[in-house]
Design a protein around this motif. Sequence first.
Motif, PDB file in Angstrom:
ATOM      1  N   TRP A 141      -2.235  79.699   9.761  1.00 57.61           N
ATOM      2  CA  TRP A 141      -3.055  79.741  10.966  1.00 57.61           C
ATOM      3  C   TRP A 141      -3.051  78.353  11.583  1.00 57.61           C
ATOM      4  CZ3 TRP A 141      -8.413  77.945  11.781  1.00 57.61           C
ATOM      5  CH2 TRP A 141      -8.915  78.324  13.033  1.00 57.61           C
ATOM      6  N   LEU A 142      -2.699  78.265  12.877  1.00 51.50           N
ATOM      7  CA  LEU A 142      -2.651  77.006  13.612  1.00 51.50           C
ATOM      8  C   LEU A 142      -3.864  76.964  14.535  1.00 51.50           C
ATOM      9  CD1 LEU A 142       0.302  77.653  12.666  1.00 51.50           C
ATOM     10  CD2 LEU A 142       1.074  76.306  14.591  1.00 51.50           C
ATOM     11  N   SER A 143      -4.820  76.098  14.210  1.00 51.24           N
ATOM     12  CA  SER A 143      -6.132  76.157  14.847  1.00 51.24           C
ATOM     13  C   SER A 143      -6.110  75.851  16.346  1.00 51.24           C
ATOM     14  CB  SER A 143      -7.097  75.214  14.128  1.00 51.24           C
ATOM     15  OG  SER A 143      -6.624  73.885  14.185  1.00 51.24           O
ATOM     16  N   GLU A 144      -5.413  74.806  16.773  1.00 51.02           N
ATOM     17  CA  GLU A 144      -5.454  74.413  18.188  1.00 51.02           C
ATOM     18  C   GLU A 144      -4.832  75.467  19.086  1.00 51.02           C
ATOM     19  OE1 GLU A 144      -3.731  70.581  18.744  1.00 51.02           O
ATOM     20  OE2 GLU A 144      -5.237  69.551  17.543  1.00 51.02           O
ATOM     21  N   ASN A 145      -3.767  76.112  18.601  1.00 55.99           N
ATOM     22  CA  ASN A 145      -3.112  77.138  19.405  1.00 55.99           C
ATOM     23  C   ASN A 145      -3.628  78.534  19.101  1.00 55.99           C
ATOM     24  OD1 ASN A 145      -1.453  75.204  20.557  1.00 55.99           O
ATOM     25  ND2 ASN A 145       0.126  75.444  19.006  1.00 55.99           N
ATOM     26  N   ASP A 146      -4.501  78.660  18.105  1.00 52.55           N
ATOM     27  CA  ASP A 146      -5.005  79.950  17.662  1.00 52.55           C
ATOM     28  C   ASP A 146      -3.849  80.942  17.452  1.00 52.55           C
ATOM     29  OD1 ASP A 146      -6.878  81.790  16.852  1.00 52.55           O
ATOM     30  OD2 ASP A 146      -7.240  82.553  18.871  1.00 52.55           O
ATOM     31  N   GLN A 179      -0.876  82.628  14.614  1.00 54.64           N
ATOM     32  CA  GLN A 179      -0.679  82.964  13.218  1.00 54.64           C
ATOM     33  C   GLN A 179       0.791  83.250  12.961  1.00 54.64           C
ATOM     34  OE1 GLN A 179      -2.944  85.274  15.020  1.00 54.64           O
ATOM     35  NE2 GLN A 179      -4.473  83.648  14.871  1.00 54.64           N
ATOM     36  N   ARG A 190       1.409  83.418  19.301  1.00 56.72           N
ATOM     37  CA  ARG A 190       0.164  83.960  19.835  1.00 56.72           C
ATOM     38  C   ARG A 190       0.514  84.852  21.015  1.00 56.72           C
ATOM     39  NH1 ARG A 190      -3.742  79.795  22.424  1.00 56.72           N
ATOM     40  NH2 ARG A 190      -2.263  80.012  24.117  1.00 56.72           N
ATOM     41  N   TYR A 219      -3.650  72.487   3.497  1.00 59.76           N
ATOM     42  CA  TYR A 219      -4.061  72.084   4.838  1.00 59.76           C
ATOM     43  C   TYR A 219      -3.200  70.892   5.250  1.00 59.76           C
ATOM     44  CZ  TYR A 219      -6.767  70.336   8.758  1.00 59.76           C
ATOM     45  OH  TYR A 219      -7.144  69.904   9.995  1.00 59.76           O
ATOM     46  N   HIS A 230      -2.385  68.071   8.334  1.00 55.01           N
ATOM     47  CA  HIS A 230      -2.893  67.419   9.545  1.00 55.01           C
ATOM     48  C   HIS A 230      -1.886  66.363   9.985  1.00 55.01           C
ATOM     49  CE1 HIS A 230      -5.966  66.252  12.438  1.00 55.01           C
ATOM     50  NE2 HIS A 230      -5.557  65.013  12.234  1.00 55.01           N
ATOM     51  N   THR A 278      -0.836  70.682  16.453  1.00 53.20           N
ATOM     52  CA  THR A 278      -1.891  71.442  15.785  1.00 53.20           C
ATOM     53  C   THR A 278      -1.846  71.303  14.270  1.00 53.20           C
ATOM     54  OG1 THR A 278      -2.825  73.664  15.542  1.00 53.20           O
ATOM     55  CG2 THR A 278      -0.453  73.518  15.753  1.00 53.20           C
ATOM     56  N   LEU A 326      -3.300  75.574   8.439  1.00 50.77           N
ATOM     57  CA  LEU A 326      -3.913  76.075   7.215  1.00 50.77           C
ATOM     58  C   LEU A 326      -3.015  77.177   6.678  1.00 50.77           C
ATOM     59  CD1 LEU A 326      -6.323  76.268   5.214  1.00 50.77           C
ATOM     60  CD2 LEU A 326      -7.291  78.002   6.762  1.00 50.77           C
TER      61      LEU A 326
END
Length: 199
Positions: free
Chosen positions: A50-55, A57, A86, A179, A181, A186, A189
């Motif tokens: 899951w890539l948080s900034e781009n939402d 998967q 996405r 995780y 960073h 992005t 996780l």
Amino acid sequence: MKYSVASLSFGACFLVLLLSQSFAASGQTFVNGGAGKEPAALKAGVNFVWLSENDSQGMMFSNSFSHYVGKRLSVGLNLGLLSAKRYDDAKQIYTVQNTFYMGSLEAAFDVMQGETVSFRLGAGPSARHRAEVNSDPEGQGTQDGSVTHIKTSDVGFHGFFENDFNILRNGVAGGRVSYFHYTEGTPILSIGLHLGFKF
């Protein structure tokens, strides 16, 4: 095509696992490493990401090598290929498409060691080359109509915890949560499973 190559590498690791059993059955003795086990391990893994900034998967396929340098301390290398997307239902298009080629160095410490199960925590530096198609790139990349193409490399760090279960004689299977960073782009996780062998 990217999935088929990663699937082949995963299958090859499983084949090597089976072949290692025949060598182990022949009475070959290995040099012991951490917790009385073989000092090195080679694993192939498949992970949901899951890539948080781009939402977005997707999936990541990885191969890792680790070697004990002490009773509980190990070092290793992890290489991975990630593909995530996405989809925008309103626009009926993929507004984000990510392809990452990733590499990480790892140092891990076994917080629990048993005859059949081990649990470890680890961290290390990470680098990736990313190729993205993004409809909202925040001033990055090359514009192409309504989307932007981004090709760049980033450095950062990652942390993880994983467990291993001994299977057969020299086999290993388990799960891993990581995780990642980076300085740009992005964070990631990932949650997945791995299969390999010790030697």
